[in-house]
Design an enzyme around this catalytic site. Structure first.
Site, mmCIF file in Angstrom:
data_model
loop_
_atom_site.group_PDB
_atom_site.id
_atom_site.type_symbol
_atom_site.label_atom_id
_atom_site.label_comp_id
_atom_site.label_asym_id
_atom_site.label_seq_id
_atom_site.Cartn_x
_atom_site.Cartn_y
_atom_site.Cartn_z
ATOM 1 N N HIS A 62 0.830 -1.206 0.000
ATOM 2 C CA HIS A 62 0.000 0.000 0.000
ATOM 3 C C HIS A 62 0.860 1.250 0.000
ATOM 4 O O HIS A 62 0.531 2.241 -0.652
ATOM 5 C CB HIS A 62 -0.954 -0.012 1.183
ATOM 6 N N CYS A 64 -2.164 -3.540 -16.663
ATOM 7 C CA CYS A 64 -2.723 -2.506 -15.792
ATOM 8 C C CYS A 64 -2.169 -2.599 -14.381
ATOM 9 O O CYS A 64 -2.707 -2.037 -13.453
ATOM 10 C CB CYS A 64 -4.248 -2.564 -15.773
#
Lengths: 91, 572
Positions: free
Chosen positions: B187, B497
């Protein structure tokens, strides 16, 4: 014991800002006040100075609540709380 | 001079003072008893005192905030002394629990009560848990576990950052991120890329730095050094100048020989999409639809979903927007879809697989996407995450057809999908490589774990070979259909992606492997575009071959970087 009733004026109900304004005012009084929905037993009433308890009641706009205190000389103070509940704090 | 080396995730060179994020608070042991020398009354008094000090801190902060954040801080401050919370904790203290454990348990009870009420109340449960942590920190006499406040811009040093920390991270104050844990897909890395902050992760030992100490951070090299010298200061100044040059994209992704390679944006909502459109992204290669669902304890309704998707589509009239259907599970749990008790959530019922355990949610989402697409001018494609077999691809394509969506596709994240791409593409119209999960599954390495950061590297030749297998599958599928004369012979599009597309050197390799589009955080597009324009397709193919044939991720990266002088010139 004295009682007052009030109709919730804030459009979001007794949550968020209206609940914190009310809880703070109730906490400033220095004696215990409880709040419950009209028609519900007094034993189910919660502390008026707890915002979390007010949120758990989940009272919506237009609902009627009952304020109670054992302090028999607190009529004026309860009136003040009633006025807070009957003001729309979201307006 | 002391040096630390980690994995660089966002380029950039800065010199600045360090602020250390306090470590996450450990829960007091369950059933922890009150110290025999402390009376229940004294413990209750200490708890009240801690609550009052937390309230004062939050009110002081609210006084400096404005608008919504002021209202939230005011309400949170009140919770710190709320009689419901404190009385419940004192009751527990009177049964013999320690003050820390008592407030911990009382917080759990109140949070559970709010969650059971749903909606707005359920969201407030996070505030209760935040207040609880602050009270425990105050009882222990340690700093609250939050991003430190500072009057001057600073380099944030933490063990790792959680998604919730993004909300309180002020990009005007934080000039770089350095974490001791986390990997290139963690993250922290994702936050750093989206904010365009220089960042280094998995830099072991870095939390030993002293608060306020000046350091030099090189986000490209992945290094941190203390006592920065004149050269470091000059490098940082040069970076600041180049950063402005690397902030513009002209809207046309291409190689040096003019070969087109669409550069698209990864977005998580309408605000992101508008920013990406303003940055000239050529479309959206990944719309994460979780934004519409996270924080909900029930499924959002049709109209709410239509409005949310349309908000994104409207930012890209006439351009492609690839919607990924709900990807819940593993690190993105949703109470109405996923089972939080699975022993291995990353290998569990997540992504497309939730349709088998909770049928209906996906069909309703597709219906909402179709409605939003009808009301907008974007070219809408849809893809399912976590597809593992051709049968799943066929089922998803059928569901899209039922909803009236013309262009179904699949994410290639599971190695089995890469290896059977030919059959997958017989059933759907495109594939998109999600390199974050593809890497984690190919290397069997949890993407959140710092010690596995080296394995969790999209430069791993095995990962690159899976990208190659997917592109080859598309070519084989096209040849096969041409032989049957059922379709024209151009291979179906295979895009990327994942975060790998945002690494300019790796973007060259992906172009050489034959992918048709790269989708990344909009901030990374200008740098990727600048580097792609320095190589021809033939050069990219050659580099790709060398990278796939390399013996290690480090060797692949070094080989390719050495052949791209533009990287050093641009400070990437």
């Amino acid at each position: 014991m004295i009682e007052r009733t009030a109709t919730i004026a804030s459009t979001v109900g007794l949550h968020a800002r209206p609940a914190s304004i009310f809880a703070e005012a109730a906490g400033d009084l220095g004696f215990e006040v409880t709040i419950s929905r009209a028609g519900e037993a007094a034993e189910d009433a919660v502390d008026a100075d707890s915002m979390l308890a007010l949120m758990s009641l989940g009272v919506e706009h237009g609902e009627v609540v009952v304020l109670r205190t054992e302090n028999d000389s607190a009529g004026d103070s309860l009136e003040t709380l009633v006025r807070i509940l009957e003001t729309n704090h979201d307006a | 001079m002391q040096s630390y080396v980690g994995v660089g995730v966002t380029p950039g060179r800065v010199v600045g003072p360090v602020r250390i994020m306090p470590p996450a608070l450990s829960a007091p042991p369950a059933g922890e008893k009150l110290d025999s020398s402390t009376s229940a009354e004294a413990a209750a008094a200490k708890l009240k005192e801690a609550g009052a000090s937390v309230k004062a801190t939050l009110l002081e902060r609210a006084g400096r905030a404005t608008g919504d954040s002021k209202a939230v801080l005011d309400a949170t401050a009140l919770m710190a002394t709320d009689p419901m919370l404190i009385k419940a904790a004192i009751k527990l203290i009177n049964t013999g629990l320690s003050a820390e454990r008592a407030i911990w348990d009382a917080g759990d009870t109140v949070a559970a009560m709010l969650i059971s009420l749903g909606g707005y109340m359920a969201e407030r449960s996070h505030d209760v848990l935040d207040v609880r942590s602050r009270i425990v920190a105050a009882l222990r006499g340690v700093p609250a576990p939050e991003i430190p406040d500072s009057p001057v811009p600073f380099i944030l040093v933490a063990h790792d950052l959680a998604p919730a920390d993004t909300a309180t991270l002020d990009p005007a104050k934080v000039i770089a991120l350095v974490t001791a844990g986390g990997g290139p897909q963690s993250h922290t890395a994702i936050i750093a890329r989206s904010l365009g902050l220089p960042a280094v992760v998995a830099a072991r030992g870095v939390t030993e730095l002293t608060d306020g100490e000046f350091v030099f951070v090189d986000g490209a090299a992945g290094s941190i050094s203390t006592h920065p010298g004149q050269n470091d200061v000059a490098a940082a100044q040069k970076w600041t100048e180049q950063a402005t040059l690397l902030s513009v994209f002209d809207g046309s992704g291409q190689l040096a020989d003019g070969t087109a390679l669409a550069l698209l944006a990864n977005v998580g909502g309408a605000k992101d999409a508008q920013a990406a459109a303003a940055a000239n992204a050529q479309g959206v290669g990944l719309l994460r639809t979780e934004f519409c669902f996270l924080g909900h304890d029930t499924e959002p309704g049709h109209d709410e979903q239509v409005a949310a998707y349309k908000g994104v589509f409207d930012a890209f009239p006439g351009a492609k927007v690839v919607v990924r259907t709900l990807d819940a599970g593993a690190d993105k749990p949703l109470p109405f879809l996923t089972d939080s008790t699975e022993p291995n959530p990353a290998l569990g019922v997540r992504g497309y697989r939730t349709d088998s355990t909770t049928p209906g949610v996906l069909a309703r989402q597709l219906a909402a996407i179709a409605d939003a697409a009808k009301q907008s001018a974007a070219v809408v494609w849809v893809m399912a995450p976590m597809i593992s077999t051709p049968a799943e691809a066929a089922d998803f394509a059928a569901m899209c057809a039922t909803a009236g969506l013309q262009t179904p596709g699949v994410m290639v994240e599971v190695p089995s999908a890469a290896l059977t791409a030919r059959h997958l593409l017989d059933r759907v119209e495109f594939a998109s490589l999600g390199t974050n999960d593809l890497t984690q599954y190919a290397m069997a390495a949890d993407r959140q774990l710092g010690p596995l950061a080296a394995l969790n590297d999209p430069w791993q030749p095995a990962v690159l070979a899976l990208v190659q297998a997917t592109v080859n599958g598309a070519i084989a599928q096209a040849k096969h259909s041409a032989a049957l004369a059922t379709e024209d012979s151009a291979p179906k599009p295979v895009g990327v992606c994942g975060e790998a597309a945002a690494d300019p050197a790796l973007a060259v390799v992906l172009a050489g492997l034959g992918v048709s589009s790269l989708s990344m955080t909009a901030r990374a597009i200008p740098a990727v575009s600048a580097v792609l324009r320095t190589v021809t397709l033939a050069q990219a193919r050659q580099l790709a071959e060398q990278a796939v044939a390399a013996a290690s991720a480090a060797e692949a990266r070094e080989l390719v970087r050495a052949a791209l002088p533009a990287l050093a010139e641009l400070g990437l």
